[in-house]
Design a protein around this motif. Structure first.
Motif, PDB file in Angstrom:
ATOM      1  N   GLY A1003       0.790  -1.236   0.000  1.00 17.63           N
ATOM      2  CA  GLY A1003       0.000   0.000   0.000  1.00 17.63           C
ATOM      3  C   GLY A1003       0.811   1.270   0.000  1.00 17.63           C
ATOM      4  N   SER A1004       2.142   1.164  -0.075  1.00 15.82           N
ATOM      5  CA  SER A1004       2.960   2.390  -0.082  1.00 15.82           C
ATOM      6  C   SER A1004       3.297   2.785  -1.517  1.00 15.82           C
ATOM      7  CB  SER A1004       4.255   2.150   0.698  1.00 15.82           C
ATOM      8  OG  SER A1004       5.054   1.213   0.030  1.00 15.82           O
ATOM      9  N   VAL A1005       3.296   4.089  -1.748  1.00 20.61           N
ATOM     10  CA  VAL A1005       3.742   4.640  -3.039  1.00 20.61           C
ATOM     11  C   VAL A1005       4.896   5.579  -2.721  1.00 20.61           C
ATOM     12  CG1 VAL A1005       3.111   5.959  -5.073  1.00 20.61           C
ATOM     13  CG2 VAL A1005       1.411   4.491  -3.978  1.00 20.61           C
ATOM     14  N   SER A1006       6.101   5.219  -3.196  1.00 18.75           N
ATOM     15  CA  SER A1006       7.303   5.960  -2.816  1.00 18.75           C
ATOM     16  C   SER A1006       7.897   6.695  -4.014  1.00 18.75           C
ATOM     17  CB  SER A1006       8.371   5.003  -2.257  1.00 18.75           C
ATOM     18  OG  SER A1006       7.793   4.136  -1.310  1.00 18.75           O
ATOM     19  N   THR A1007       8.466   7.850  -3.732  1.00 20.16           N
ATOM     20  CA  THR A1007       9.204   8.605  -4.753  1.00 20.16           C
ATOM     21  C   THR A1007      10.686   8.478  -4.438  1.00 20.16           C
ATOM     22  OG1 THR A1007       7.375  10.172  -4.892  1.00 20.16           O
ATOM     23  CG2 THR A1007       9.459  10.858  -5.878  1.00 20.16           C
ATOM     24  N   TRP A1008      11.430   7.867  -5.351  1.00 24.79           N
ATOM     25  CA  TRP A1008      12.855   7.586  -5.101  1.00 24.79           C
ATOM     26  C   TRP A1008      13.744   8.386  -6.032  1.00 24.79           C
ATOM     27  CZ3 TRP A1008      14.956   4.428  -1.379  1.00 24.79           C
ATOM     28  CH2 TRP A1008      14.086   3.556  -0.709  1.00 24.79           C
ATOM     29  N   ASP A1009      14.895   8.817  -5.487  1.00 21.40           N
ATOM     30  CA  ASP A1009      15.980   9.343  -6.328  1.00 21.40           C
ATOM     31  C   ASP A1009      16.940   8.173  -6.548  1.00 21.40           C
ATOM     32  OD1 ASP A1009      18.411  10.397  -7.271  1.00 21.40           O
ATOM     33  OD2 ASP A1009      17.965  12.350  -6.419  1.00 21.40           O
ATOM     34  N   VAL A1010      16.984   7.686  -7.790  1.00 22.51           N
ATOM     35  CA  VAL A1010      17.760   6.472  -8.070  1.00 22.51           C
ATOM     36  C   VAL A1010      19.259   6.720  -7.896  1.00 22.51           C
ATOM     37  CG1 VAL A1010      18.221   4.680  -9.794  1.00 22.51           C
ATOM     38  CG2 VAL A1010      15.975   5.745  -9.685  1.00 22.51           C
ATOM     39  N   GLU A1011      19.716   7.932  -8.294  1.00 24.73           N
ATOM     40  CA  GLU A1011      21.157   8.191  -8.235  1.00 24.73           C
ATOM     41  C   GLU A1011      21.681   8.236  -6.810  1.00 24.73           C
ATOM     42  OE1 GLU A1011      21.875  11.634 -10.582  1.00 24.73           O
ATOM     43  OE2 GLU A1011      21.468  10.573 -12.437  1.00 24.73           O
ATOM     44  N   SER A1012      20.969   8.973  -5.968  1.00 22.75           N
ATOM     45  CA  SER A1012      21.445   9.093  -4.581  1.00 22.75           C
ATOM     46  C   SER A1012      20.872   7.997  -3.680  1.00 22.75           C
ATOM     47  CB  SER A1012      21.064  10.468  -4.023  1.00 22.75           C
ATOM     48  OG  SER A1012      19.659  10.578  -3.966  1.00 22.75           O
ATOM     49  N   ARG A1013      19.960   7.172  -4.255  1.00 21.34           N
ATOM     50  CA  ARG A1013      19.269   6.103  -3.496  1.00 21.34           C
ATOM     51  C   ARG A1013      18.538   6.681  -2.279  1.00 21.34           C
ATOM     52  NH1 ARG A1013      24.038   4.100  -5.258  1.00 21.34           N
ATOM     53  NH2 ARG A1013      23.995   2.256  -6.589  1.00 21.34           N
ATOM     54  N   GLN A1014      18.017   7.887  -2.442  1.00 19.03           N
ATOM     55  CA  GLN A1014      17.306   8.548  -1.347  1.00 19.03           C
ATOM     56  C   GLN A1014      15.801   8.438  -1.565  1.00 19.03           C
ATOM     57  OE1 GLN A1014      18.863  10.718   1.241  1.00 19.03           O
ATOM     58  NE2 GLN A1014      20.657   9.557   0.635  1.00 19.03           N
ATOM     59  N   LEU A1015      15.075   8.138  -0.474  1.00 16.90           N
ATOM     60  CA  LEU A1015      13.608   8.165  -0.519  1.00 16.90           C
ATOM     61  C   LEU A1015      13.180   9.617  -0.328  1.00 16.90           C
ATOM     62  CD1 LEU A1015      10.871   6.678  -0.526  1.00 16.90           C
ATOM     63  CD2 LEU A1015      11.087   6.474   1.940  1.00 16.90           C
ATOM     64  N   GLN A1016      12.497  10.178  -1.324  1.00 18.59           N
ATOM     65  CA  GLN A1016      12.148  11.603  -1.235  1.00 18.59           C
ATOM     66  C   GLN A1016      10.813  11.839  -0.539  1.00 18.59           C
ATOM     67  OE1 GLN A1016      12.681  13.433  -5.111  1.00 18.59           O
ATOM     68  NE2 GLN A1016      14.808  13.764  -4.570  1.00 18.59           N
ATOM     69  N   ARG A1017       9.802  11.053  -0.951  1.00 17.94           N
ATOM     70  CA  ARG A1017       8.505  11.175  -0.268  1.00 17.94           C
ATOM     71  C   ARG A1017       7.825   9.813  -0.312  1.00 17.94           C
ATOM     72  NH1 ARG A1017       8.613  15.023  -4.374  1.00 17.94           N
ATOM     73  NH2 ARG A1017       7.230  14.205  -5.958  1.00 17.94           N
ATOM     74  N   GLN A1018       6.871   9.640   0.569  1.00 20.07           N
ATOM     75  CA  GLN A1018       6.143   8.370   0.579  1.00 20.07           C
ATOM     76  C   GLN A1018       4.678   8.633   0.917  1.00 20.07           C
ATOM     77  OE1 GLN A1018       7.960   5.340   2.931  1.00 20.07           O
ATOM     78  NE2 GLN A1018       6.798   3.702   2.007  1.00 20.07           N
ATOM     79  N   ILE A1019       3.802   7.918   0.191  1.00 22.15           N
ATOM     80  CA  ILE A1019       2.361   8.018   0.452  1.00 22.15           C
ATOM     81  C   ILE A1019       1.915   6.658   0.980  1.00 22.15           C
ATOM     82  CG2 ILE A1019       0.092   8.257  -0.646  1.00 22.15           C
ATOM     83  CD1 ILE A1019       1.542   9.971  -2.799  1.00 22.15           C
ATOM     84  N   ASP A1020       1.134   6.690   2.038  1.00 24.34           N
ATOM     85  CA  ASP A1020       0.583   5.437   2.548  1.00 24.34           C
ATOM     86  C   ASP A1020      -0.920   5.436   2.245  1.00 24.34           C
ATOM     87  OD1 ASP A1020       0.448   3.034   3.740  1.00 24.34           O
ATOM     88  OD2 ASP A1020       0.354   3.781   5.795  1.00 24.34           O
ATOM     89  N   THR A1021      -1.372   4.395   1.539  1.00 24.52           N
ATOM     90  CA  THR A1021      -2.777   4.394   1.102  1.00 24.52           C
ATOM     91  C   THR A1021      -3.693   3.708   2.119  1.00 24.52           C
ATOM     92  OG1 THR A1021      -2.389   2.362  -0.101  1.00 24.52           O
ATOM     93  CG2 THR A1021      -2.105   4.410  -1.316  1.00 24.52           C
ATOM     94  N   ALA A1022      -3.414   3.903   3.377  1.00 25.21           N
ATOM     95  CA  ALA A1022      -4.252   3.381   4.478  1.00 25.21           C
ATOM     96  C   ALA A1022      -4.493   1.881   4.350  1.00 25.21           C
ATOM     97  CB  ALA A1022      -5.571   4.145   4.533  1.00 25.21           C
ATOM     98  N   LYS A1023      -3.424   1.147   4.166  1.00 28.06           N
ATOM     99  CA  LYS A1023      -3.425  -0.322   4.158  1.00 28.06           C
ATOM    100  C   LYS A1023      -4.221  -0.955   3.007  1.00 28.06           C
ATOM    101  CE  LYS A1023      -0.954  -0.458   7.892  1.00 28.06           C
ATOM    102  NZ  LYS A1023       0.486  -0.545   7.706  1.00 28.06           N
ATOM    103  N   SER A1024      -4.643  -0.155   2.060  1.00 24.20           N
ATOM    104  CA  SER A1024      -5.310  -0.752   0.898  1.00 24.20           C
ATOM    105  C   SER A1024      -4.259  -1.411   0.025  1.00 24.20           C
ATOM    106  CB  SER A1024      -6.016   0.326   0.065  1.00 24.20           C
ATOM    107  OG  SER A1024      -6.861   1.082   0.885  1.00 24.20           O
ATOM    108  N   VAL A1025      -4.646  -2.475  -0.643  1.00 26.55           N
ATOM    109  CA  VAL A1025      -3.720  -3.102  -1.578  1.00 26.55           C
ATOM    110  C   VAL A1025      -3.784  -2.318  -2.882  1.00 26.55           C
ATOM    111  CG1 VAL A1025      -3.144  -5.207  -2.835  1.00 26.55           C
ATOM    112  CG2 VAL A1025      -4.003  -5.353  -0.498  1.00 26.55           C
TER     113      VAL A1025
END
Length: 1741
Positions: A1003-1025
């Motif tokens: 249920g997580s939707v993450s925004t990643w910076d591939v080069e720095s391998r940093q997680l920029q933001r994350q959305i949690d969809t309230a446990k929905s699949v």
């Protein structure tokens, strides 16, 4: 790892850095003083912070033409000369230039001139003084300040002489604050207010004021002169005292500079005397008053004899006396006037021209004699670092005014104790408490204190570092390294190697501290611990030695409340005796100190004023505050009205007050910009740089242009910079870095306030950074003119009358633009002393330090890319000076600003060649070209760097790769997302190349910076699949589908939920007996479209408001939906191969179409908007194409049936140009052409293999695909079907490929849950390299050197284009090709195969025009005139036959090996065991022979091209013979050493037969002089594999393998090296990353062709810098033209040509049988048996 033991003594060894060379005698004393920290032994300017500063002494009015000409033409040349040859600045101090003529005799300017004269004499590294003496003595000066006793005495004398003294009483005022009291001249601006009428224009007022001041000043001078002369006559005033009032500025300056100086010093001075013959008679001409002193008596104008006598006294007595006692240069010239015009402009111009030439020569001469080339700091960063801190220490110590108890306490601490161990001493206090000044004084005095205490034979070592003030002192690792190295040098320790780990660096430091002794105690002073960067937990102070040896002392300082450093120190050092707190001092002490400071400059304050001083000191007594008060009150006059607002109450306010007062004196705009530039510069600015930069700034020029008006060069006058420095003396301090003296703020507080005041406007800051960037780019150098914009109103306000503006046009426009030369210097990366020795240079460190910084701050990304990063000179210099890592960091920085993938690739490339280029920086250009040429079509911005390599590379490396076949090494960016790919729901690429969105099943939707391998933001969809995610094209909305049958609409940038919409199906639809989930959804610009499983309805949702709009009702169950690019229409694919078209705006159904292949369902819909077509692709890969021009009535255009193949469609892609459609099935890949709707390519998988996915490259030429259960990505060429590359994905088997069309990226997901991002451009670049697939065995170069023909042990000969490196033609044979020869033009080729056939090919058309069967050929040769072919056979008779007809000339019955044809085409020379035979080409009989004695064999032989009848051969007895074939005589015999030929590999001979090259398979090249018999041994760079001698015999090209003890160099197999035989010097080296199998050297243009094991070829050319000009062939090389010309990027189609199946002729034992007559016609000269047929070969069909 081995432990370092610095205790090993080595009196002759030095560690790296300073120890890399022994100091030269001339600077060794200074060097020793600097390294041991004896600050008092250093000169005012430490050795490197030097510049040539020349003071110009002259009368301003009569030398104006000379000074202007020197300024415009000579000074810039001398500046370039100093920068290029010494790496230092040349500066001229001429305060009259650019100043208002009315200010020339102002007391303030004269005082400043004397101060600067003294500075020039003290600090100039070369010439320091130039006197320009003419016919004018100059007037006496208006005194600025006169002691009261003296003034009153002069006043009485004037009254006594009957003079009106009213004007003196009006203009001079008594000042009791002077000690003793004095009278000072009131400010002109204040007094002349009375003369100004506010109604008048400012221009008229200025003219009136100027006239009034001239009258006043002349009257004051007259009174002073009369009164002083009278006092002198009476004897009341001594002549020395009177001289102050009676001599001119010229005499004063000459006397100060030349009187009482040593002969050595006077060598740095020059005088130019200009005498004008019979000048007195021209006194009446008005223009001549500029050139002589005159007096007006009634109507008569005549020369002032008194002034003339004083001039003669200087010119004809004083200067000759100085010359007699020294070797002062004096030039005297006599000029003759024009009879009518006197000293006319023409006469003056001739004199000025001669003076300019002489001035330049003299300056160069003196510079060469007195300035030392200081190349030491270029190669010695440690010495430079030490000098930087010592120069700062000197500057700070000079500012230390307050002797305190703290200093005595520290002095006591420093003295070595006989007792136990000690700890570091900590000095702490708030900002502005004087920590830095105190520690500077400690560092300065420490040497003396220790010597006083322990005796003069003691030799202390003092190490001082102001942390944060230099690059190396900010980072802990470099700080400790420099301290360790400095200790090691002082104690003569050898550091075997510097540790890699920072903890080991601390151990090394502690070991080195133990080297100190009572004879050589050690003191380390570290200021501002809080300035260290916090890497490696530095601020926990684990690295600071706490327990010190008895003879070591460490003093540190810190702020009390910064980063918890003081608190940490208290945990480490418990004894309070080791802490010194700097607190506010007692007010009375401060008051007393202030009094002493004022008395030191002969000033005081009145008792009334002292009250307010005491009030200010009651509020604050910080040292800096006291100093700022002193700076204010030192200017107070006794009559000044002072109140409680006259002095500020805090340091901050006082600094602001100081800046405001400077603005009032020098002009607000000037100060704003000047201090702004100094503050924003990364490391500070030099005086000359500041002057240059302000001269480029139109805003500043517009403000200060009052007096200079507009002329070339357009610059600000130097006196503004000099006055600014004087006003801020002690606050702007000097700091020596490399070869320059920089102006920097004395402390961080000043810097912060300057930043707040002058750099708060973002637009101004951007503009200023941009101007600094232009300056360091050299944008306005070399005479390039910059526009100066002004308007008439502006000039009116600046008191400039229009008639004085030389460019005033009569147009009515209020704004004019003119361009002026600002005289800024060229800014190369290095200053080259000698063009023939490119490795001797001075680095332009100022450009290195500042340019990248200002380019990034001003956002000039193009200049950053092409002016710096893509600049070969920058890269080479950075590597040469040991800044490789800094260069790569700068490239990474530029990439972060620009996101240009070329920069990323360049950084990766540099890292991969690091070992190679650090070992041999000269090879940089060849290494870069090899790696960049294959990818330049995909990464076109690298073209700039390639052209730079072509331009500058051959200076250092003579090998230039023309075509590189190097395989592109490429590693993708990897990002581990989860433990298994099963958890990944969807990956969506974004507009930013390094950002991806990842949805996981949790249920997580993450925004990643591939080069720095940093997680920029994350959305949690309230446990929905999560079922899937989509982004709108503008990336504003992110839509997530969940198993709850809802769409969640998010703001993508803020990651906040905007709305949640439920997706509903039709009542009758849905899955029976179960819940129907969302089957799919898609987005258009403003809408989301979603449908449930087995549903016929599509829900349309408005994204902006988040509500459902309507449902589209379809005939059958929906399988896919596609929106048109403009967002107007939706195309819904359904079962039974049906599609419906709806209008998105109103929800109307427009049309429904069904394909005739109605069995399956619509897998995908493609919209070809350029052709107005819709393509329906079904699950079996069949297509139906519909014309949608009339959207309500689509017409079927084409049906493409793909049924029968039982594999499912796994992916469909429309190419970027919409010309091709790729359909990837599990078992095959098909490519369709959308123009003709036909399959153009089909790739089938092997039985056991299945495709996972496939995509097209950007140009559509290649296919990139992945297979099931494999961890590789494969690249196929569409035209040949050849697999060009297989890229291993180390993370595991690839399960998914996703293509990002924005940046042409490919995202692959491995089974391990790792995401990899590949650049398709770089991947497809790999398929640009042609390969035959088998190792190249031999190659032939056509006579014109435009084509290469290769054999690789297959049935084909490949014809390559030499320039592009592409295969153009393949000649296929029946059997394996064994021999191949070309005619000299390359138009005809003769080959033979193992099936006993010979073939004649027309190479341009590819036709096999003739075939001969019947004999197996061992060797083929063509005569030099292209008329005859020799076919040698081992079993049967060999033949000579005519190429034109195929008819036999003769048979050769002897067996010959390695045969060669002589240049005269007479003989065929070959060896046969112990014989050397020469066979006639006309009869086939042996004409000449050389027979060796029994048991002796011929090892090798060569022909000498320049001697047609001579053969050189070596026998097994190590003897070299030169044999004349015609005479059958031995011309020369040379005996080689015994066992020399044990391992003979190769033998080469020069064309003239003078030199032979013998290689034996080892690391030596044996050069044999065949005339003298001498053998010279030249060491090669490795074991030689092959060698070739150039046709002219000047160069040897060889390939050698790396020796095993070398470090691994990233896949380097061997090296290609070019050696110049004249001096045995290697002039070029280039790594080969593939195994070479054949080496060829062209005979004409010195081109090198290498065949490799994988069937590719590499072409190179040799460009030796000693050649007259760089060879044009690089520029004309096709590989460069491909880069230049977009139209040539398309690869030529490769032609395949096959052999004739029927032979034209069959050879029997001694006859030949023709199947047809005269098959070929080769042009002949007409004589049947001519030995000189023409070269040109023509083919008649």
């Amino acid at each position: 790892m081995k432990r370092m033991n610095p205790r090993w003594k080595s009196p002759t060894m030095w560690p790296s850095g300073v120890g890399s060379r022994q100091p030269c005698p001339r600077e060794s004393a200074l060097r020793k003083a600097a390294i041991s920290g004896n600050i008092n032994a250093l000169p005012h300017h430490v050795p490197t912070g030097r510049s040539v500063r020349v003071f110009i002494c002259a009368n301003p009015d009569d030398t104006e033409a000379e000074r202007n000409a020197l300024k415009e033409h000579v000074y810039p040349k001398l500046r370039d000369f100093c920068r290029e040859n010494y790496g230092i600045e040349f500066q001229v101090v001429d305060l009259y230039w650019g100043a208002d003529p009315e200010e020339w005799d102002s007391p303030e300017l004269q005082r400043l001139r004397m101060k600067l004269l003294e500075e020039c004499l003290k600090t100039s590294a070369g010439p320091c003084f130039v006197g320009l003496v003419g016919e004018k003595y100059g007037s006496i000066r208006v005194p600025g300040e006169v002691e009261s006793a003296e003034f009153e005495m002069i006043l009485d004398a004037a009254v006594e002489a009957g003079l009106d003294t009213h004007i003196l009483e009006e203009w001079y005022c008594r000042d009791e604050n002077s000690v003793p009291p004095a009278y000072y001249l009131k400010p002109k601006a204040q007094m002349l207010k009375n003369y100004q009428n506010s109604m008048e224009s400012s221009s008229a007022a200025k003219t009136k004021n100027d006239k009034a001041w001239r009258n006043v000043s002349e009257e004051i001078k007259r009174i002073f002169r009369t009164a002083v002369l009278q006092l002198q006559e009476k004897g009341t005033m001594k002549s020395a005292q009177a001289n102050k009032f009676l001599c001119s500025a010229l005499e004063d300056e000459l006397d100060f500079a030349l009187g009482k100086q040593t002969p050595a010093f006077l060598r740095k001075c020059v005088c130019y005397i200009r005498k004008i013959a019979n000048f007195d008679r021209f006194a009446k001409i008005p223009d001549m008053t500029r050139y002589m002193d005159i007096v007006v008596s009634g109507d008569r104008v005549m020369r002032n004899q008194e002034s003339y006598e004083r001039l003669l006294k200087i010119r004809d007595e004083f200067i000759p006396t100085v010359v007699a006692a020294s070797n002062l240069r004096v030039y005297s010239s006599v000029t003759h006037c024009d009879m009518k015009l006197g000293y006319s402009q023409e006469v003056e111009s001739n004199y000025v021209e001669g003076l300019c030439k002489q001035f330049y020569e003299d300056m160069v001469d003196i510079i060469q004699a007195t300035v030392q080339q200081n190349l030491g700091t270029e190669t010695d960063p440690l010495y430079d670092e030490i000098l930087q801190h010592l120069s700062l220490c000197k500057s700070y110590a000079e500012l230390y005014q307050f002797k305190t108890e703290s200093l005595d306490y520290i002095q006591e601490y420093l003295l070595p104790s006989k007792g136990s161990r000690m700890s570091p001493l900590v000095v702490y206090g708030g900002p502005c408490t004087g920590k830095t000044l105190l520690l500077s004084e400690v560092a300065k005095q420490a040497y003396t204190w220790l010597q006083q205490e322990m005796g003069p034979e003691t030799d202390p070592v003092v190490i001082v570092r102001f942390i944060g003030s230099s690059l190396l002192s900010t980072d802990l690792r470099t700080l400790l390294q420099s301290i360790c190295e400095q200790i090691a040098i002082n104690y003569r320790c050898l550091i075997h190697f510097l540790p890699n780990k920072i903890q080991e660096m601390k151990e090394l430091l502690i070991n080195l501290l133990g080297e100190s002794s009572f004879h050589r105690p050690l003191v380390i002073v570290l200021d501002a611990l809080e300035q260290l960067t916090d890497a490696d937990e530095v601020r926990k102070l684990w690295w600071l030695p706490i327990h010190l040896p008895r003879t070591v002392r460490i003093v540190v300082s810190t702020l009390p409340n910064k980063h918890g450093i003081l608190q940490k120190l208290r945990q480490l050092i418990h004894d309070e005796g080791y802490y010194v707190e700097l607190i506010q001092r007692d007010r009375k002490v401060c008051s007393q100190t202030l009094k002493q400071q004022l008395l030191g400059v002969k000033r005081k304050v009145t008792s009334g004023q002292q009250i307010y001083v005491n009030e200010a000191l009651a509020k604050c007594t910080l040292p800096m505050f006291v100093n700022l008060i002193y700076r204010e009150v030192v200017h107070w006059r006794s009559h000044k009205d002072v109140d409680d607002r006259s002095l500020c109450s805090t340091v901050h306010e006082s600094i602001e007050q100081l800046f405001y007062s400077v603005e009032n004196k020098l002009g607000q705009r000037f100060v704003f910009r000047a201090l702004g530039y100094i503050t924003m510069a990364k490391a500070g600015l030099t005086e000359v740089e500041l002057e240059d930069i302000l001269s480029l700034d139109n805003i500043v020029l517009g403000d200060v242009i009052v007096a200079t008006y507009l002329k070339n060069p357009l610059r600000i006058s130097y006196d503004l910079v000099a006055r600014l420095k004087e006003e801020l003396d002690g606050y702007l301090v000097e700091r020596q870095v490399r070869n320059v003296t920089l102006m920097v703020w004395a402390n961080r507080h000043l810097h912060l306030i300057a930043q707040k005041l002058y750099l708060s406007n973002e637009e101004d800051v951007h503009q200023m950074h941009s101007l600094l960037a232009e300056y360091f780019l050299g944008a306005w150098s070399g005479g390039r003119k910059k526009i100066f914009t002004y308007d008439n109103n502006h000039f009116t306000s600046l008191n400039i009358s229009h008639h004085k503006n030389p460019h005033q046009s009569h147009e009515k426009t209020s704004s004019d633009k003119y361009s002026y030369d600002r005289q800024t210097p060229e800014q190369p990366w290095v200053f080259q002393c000698n063009l023939l020795e490119p490795d001797i240079f001075f680095v332009n460190h100022r450009k290195m330090t500042e340019l990248v910084y200002h380019l990034t701050r001003s956002g000039r990304t193009d200049d950053l890319m092409f002016g710096v990063i893509m600049n070969f000179s920058w890269l080479y210099t950075m590597i040469k000076i040991g800044q490789f890592e800094k260069a790569v960091t700068d490239i990474d920085l530029a990439y972060s600003y620009t996101q240009e993938k070329e920069l990323k690739f360049l950084a990766t490339t540099l890292r991969s060649i690091k070992v190679k280029v650090l070992k041999n920086p000269a090879s940089l250009s060849a290494e870069l070209q090899q790696r960049l040429l294959p990818v330049v079509t995909s990464l076109p911005k690298l073209r700039h760097l390639l052209l730079e390599c072509d331009k500058d590379g051959p200076k250092y490396c003579s090998i230039v790769p023309l075509h590189s076949s190097m395989d592109v090494t490429y590693s993708p960016e990897r990002l581990p997302l989860c433990s298994s790919y099963m958890q990944i729901v969807e990956i969506v690429p974004t507009l930013a190349p390094n950002i991806v969105l990842v949805a996981l099943e949790d249920g997580s939707v993450s925004t990643w910076d591939v080069e720095s391998r940093q997680l920029q933001r994350q959305i949690d969809t309230a446990k929905s699949v999560v079922l899937g995610i989509r982004l709108t094209t503008d990336e504003k909305y992110l839509v997530v589908a969940t198993t709850k049958n809802t769409l969640l609409i998010y703001d993508n940038h803020k990651s906040c939920l905007l709305s949640e919409v439920e997706i509903k199906g039709s009542k009758q639809g849905g899955v029976t007996g179960g819940v129907a989930f969302i089957n799919g959804f898609t987005l258009s610009t403003h809408h989301a479209l979603a449908w449930l499983e087995a549903s016929k309805e599509v829900n349309v949702i408005d994204l902006l408001y988040g509500w459902p709009l309507y449902q589209f009702h379809c005939w059958y169950e929906v399988t896919c939906v596609q929106c048109s690019p403009d967002g107007m229409y939706a195309f819904c694919g359904q079962y039974l191969n049906t599609a419906s078209i709806f209008h998105l705006g109103n929800g109307d159904k427009l049309a429904t179409v069904t394909s005739e292949f109605s069995g399956g369902f619509v897998k995908s819909i493609l919209i070809l908007d350029t052709l107005s077509q819709m393509v329906m692709v079904d699950n079996e890969g069949s297509l139906s194409v519909w014309n949608t021009k009339e959207i309500t009535n689509p017409r079927l255009m084409e049906d493409y049936d793909c049924r029968g193949d039982d594999s499912e469609v796994v992916g469909i892609e429309l190419s970027e140009d919409q010309r091709s459609i790729l359909i990837c099935k599990a078992r095959s890949i098909e490519v369709l052409d959308t123009k003709v709707w036909k399959m153009v390519e089909k790739f089938k998988a092997k039985r056991t293999e299945r495709f996972v996915a496939a995509v097209l490259s950007k140009n559509g030429q290649s296919i990139v695909a992945s297979m099931e259960n494999t961890s590789s990505i494969f690249v196929w060429r569409r035209d040949s079907g050849q697999c060009m590359a297989s890229l291993i994905e180390i993370s595991g088997a690839i399960v998914k490929l996703i293509k990002s069309t924005h940046h042409n990226l490919l995202l692959s997901v491995a089974s391990s849950g790792v995401l990899s991002v590949w650049d398709i451009d770089i991947i497809t670049a790999m398929s640009n390299i042609d390969k035959t697939g088998k190792k190249i065995q031999t190659l032939q170069l056509s006579g014109r050197e435009d084509y290469v023909f290769t054999m690789d042990g297959s049935e084909a000969v490949h014809k390559w284009n030499f320039g592009t490196g592409f295969i153009e033609t393949v000649f296929k044979h029946e059997g394996i090709v064994e021999n191949c020869v070309l005619t000299s033009s390359g138009d005809l080729m003769v080959t033979s195969d193992d099936k006993s056939s010979q073939y004649i090919w027309q190479t341009t058309t590819g036709e096999n025009i003739f075939r001969i069967n019947g004999q197996k050929i061992s060797q083929l040769l063509i005569t030099h005139n292209d008329q005859f072919v020799v076919s040698l056979c081992e079993q049967n008779a060999s033949r000579v036959w005519r190429l034109g007809t195929g008819h036999k000339v003769c048979n050769i019955l002897v067996t010959l090996q390695n045969a060669l044809i002589t240049t005269a085409n007479t003989f065929l020379v070959g060896s046969s065991k112990n014989k050397l035979l020469a066979v006639s080409l006309w009869s086939g009989s042996v004409s000449k022979k050389f027979v060796c004695d029994d048991g002796i064999t011929i090892v090798n032989f060569k022909l000498i091209p320049d001697c047609p009848d001579c053969v050189v051969f070596i026998t097994s007895t190590e003897t070299v013979f030169i044999w004349n074939v015609a005479d059958e005589s031995v011309c020369r015999r040379v005996q080689l050493p015994t066992n020399f030929l044990k391992n003979l590999e190769d033998f080469q001979i020069s064309p003239n037969g003078k030199v032979g090259i013998v290689s034996k398979g080892d690391e030596n090249i044996n050069v044999l002089d065949l005339h003298s018999g001498k053998l010279r041994l030249v060491h090669a760079a490795g074991i030689i594999w092959r060698q070739k001698l150039s046709r002219d015999g000047r160069y040897l090209v060889y390939v050698c393998f790396r020796s095993c003890d070398e470090d691994d160099e990233a896949g380097v197999v061997s090296n290609l090296i070019v050696m110049r035989l004249a001096d045995g010097k290697s002039i070029g080296t280039c790594s080969l990353y593939k195994t070479p199998t054949f080496l060829s050297l062209s005979q004409r243009a010195l081109n090198i062709i290498i065949g490799f094991e994988d069937g590719s070829i590499g072409t190179y050319t040799v460009v030796d810098r000693v050649d007259a000009a760089l060879k044009i062939k690089i520029a004309t090389s096709n590989s460069r033209q491909i880069v230049n010309n977009a139209s040539q990027k398309v690869r030529p189609k490769c032609g395949n040509h096959s052999f004739k199946t029927v032979a034209d002729c069959t050879w029997r034992e001694s006859t030949e049988v023709f199947s047809r007559d005269s098959p070929i016609n080769v042009s002949d000269s007409g004589e049947g048996e001519s030995t000189t047929p023409t070269k040109k070969t023509e083919l008649l069909q």
